[in-house]
Scaffold this motif. Structure first.
Motif, PDB file in Angstrom:
ATOM      1  N   GLU A   1       0.818  -1.212   0.000  1.00 26.56           N
ATOM      2  CA  GLU A   1       0.000   0.000   0.000  1.00 26.56           C
ATOM      3  C   GLU A   1       0.853   1.264   0.000  1.00 26.56           C
ATOM      4  O   GLU A   1       0.488   2.262  -0.622  1.00 26.56           O
ATOM      5  N   THR A   2       1.989   1.234   0.675  1.00 26.29           N
ATOM      6  CA  THR A   2       2.877   2.389   0.719  1.00 26.29           C
ATOM      7  C   THR A   2       3.618   2.568  -0.602  1.00 26.29           C
ATOM      8  O   THR A   2       3.784   3.679  -1.099  1.00 26.29           O
ATOM      9  N   THR A   3       4.059   1.457  -1.170  1.00 24.69           N
ATOM     10  CA  THR A   3       4.836   1.486  -2.401  1.00 24.69           C
ATOM     11  C   THR A   3       3.999   1.935  -3.596  1.00 24.69           C
ATOM     12  O   THR A   3       4.489   2.661  -4.459  1.00 24.69           O
ATOM     13  N   TRP A   4       2.738   1.481  -3.656  1.00 25.51           N
ATOM     14  CA  TRP A   4       1.839   1.836  -4.752  1.00 25.51           C
ATOM     15  C   TRP A   4       0.600   2.516  -4.187  1.00 25.51           C
ATOM     16  O   TRP A   4      -0.376   1.847  -3.839  1.00 25.51           O
ATOM     17  N   PRO A   5       0.620   3.842  -4.087  1.00 25.16           N
ATOM     18  CA  PRO A   5      -0.541   4.556  -3.540  1.00 25.16           C
ATOM     19  C   PRO A   5      -1.821   4.250  -4.332  1.00 25.16           C
ATOM     20  O   PRO A   5      -1.781   4.059  -5.552  1.00 25.16           O
ATOM     21  N   ALA A   6      -2.928   4.216  -3.641  1.00 27.05           N
ATOM     22  CA  ALA A   6      -4.226   3.899  -4.245  1.00 27.05           C
ATOM     23  C   ALA A   6      -4.563   4.880  -5.359  1.00 27.05           C
ATOM     24  O   ALA A   6      -4.332   6.080  -5.232  1.00 27.05           O
ATOM     25  N   ASP A   7      -5.102   4.357  -6.462  1.00 28.21           N
ATOM     26  CA  ASP A   7      -5.518   5.215  -7.565  1.00 28.21           C
ATOM     27  C   ASP A   7      -6.851   4.761  -8.162  1.00 28.21           C
ATOM     28  O   ASP A   7      -7.255   5.227  -9.219  1.00 28.21           O
ATOM     29  N   LEU A   8      -7.525   3.857  -7.479  1.00 27.99           N
ATOM     30  CA  LEU A   8      -8.861   3.417  -7.873  1.00 27.99           C
ATOM     31  C   LEU A   8      -9.837   3.818  -6.775  1.00 27.99           C
ATOM     32  O   LEU A   8      -9.426   4.051  -5.629  1.00 27.99           O
ATOM     33  N   SER A   9     -11.111   3.833  -7.109  1.00 21.44           N
ATOM     34  CA  SER A   9     -12.096   4.101  -6.062  1.00 21.44           C
ATOM     35  C   SER A   9     -12.040   2.950  -5.051  1.00 21.44           C
ATOM     36  O   SER A   9     -11.685   1.821  -5.415  1.00 21.44           O
TER      37      SER A   9
END
Length: 135
Positions: A21-29
């Protein structure tokens, strides 16, 4: 954040999840991410263990008998996230870190798989995520 050592077991899963979660920040709803996490996990389980392949007739040939590569007993998803894939909003990738025992009896954690999905519309006009062939 240091990853747990291999063999840590379920105790290390939370750290792996946080690292993803830290490495790839959320970008979907949040709704799309949750739906894709469930779909990606089910698709991986069906692929690895054979359980649930009938639920994915567009992915797995229902007439082809395949010996599962991994045992269902010691199959565990350690962490999973879903993110956009490419520049469009119609494609997503589900990143999974998982553990399982293979047919030879070897248990390994930290396995990594990606499952790809595209947004489509069902016959009833409902948006849905459709799995893509393995890349």
């Amino acid at each position: 954040m240091a990853l747990p050592p291999h063999g840590e077991g379920p105790a290390g899963d939370r750290v792996i999840q946080q690292t993803l979660e830290t490495t790839w920040p959320a970008d979907l709803s949040p709704t799309d991410e949750q739906e894709l996490r469930v779909l990606g996990t089910a698709l991986l389980r069906a692929d690895a263990t054979g359980v649930g392949r009938a639920d994915w007739p567009d992915v797995f040939d229902p007439h082809q008998a395949v010996a599962p590569a991994f045992a269902t007993v010691r199959f565990r998803v350690q962490a999973v996230i879903a993110r956009r894939h490419g520049t469009g909003a119609r494609a997503a990738v589900v990143h999974l870190v998982w553990a399982a025992t293979d047919r030879g009896g070897t248990y390994t954690d930290g396995r990594i798989s990606d499952r790809y999905f595209t947004r489509s519309t069902s016959k009833k006009g409902v948006p849905t995520w459709k799995p893509q062939p393995r890349q």
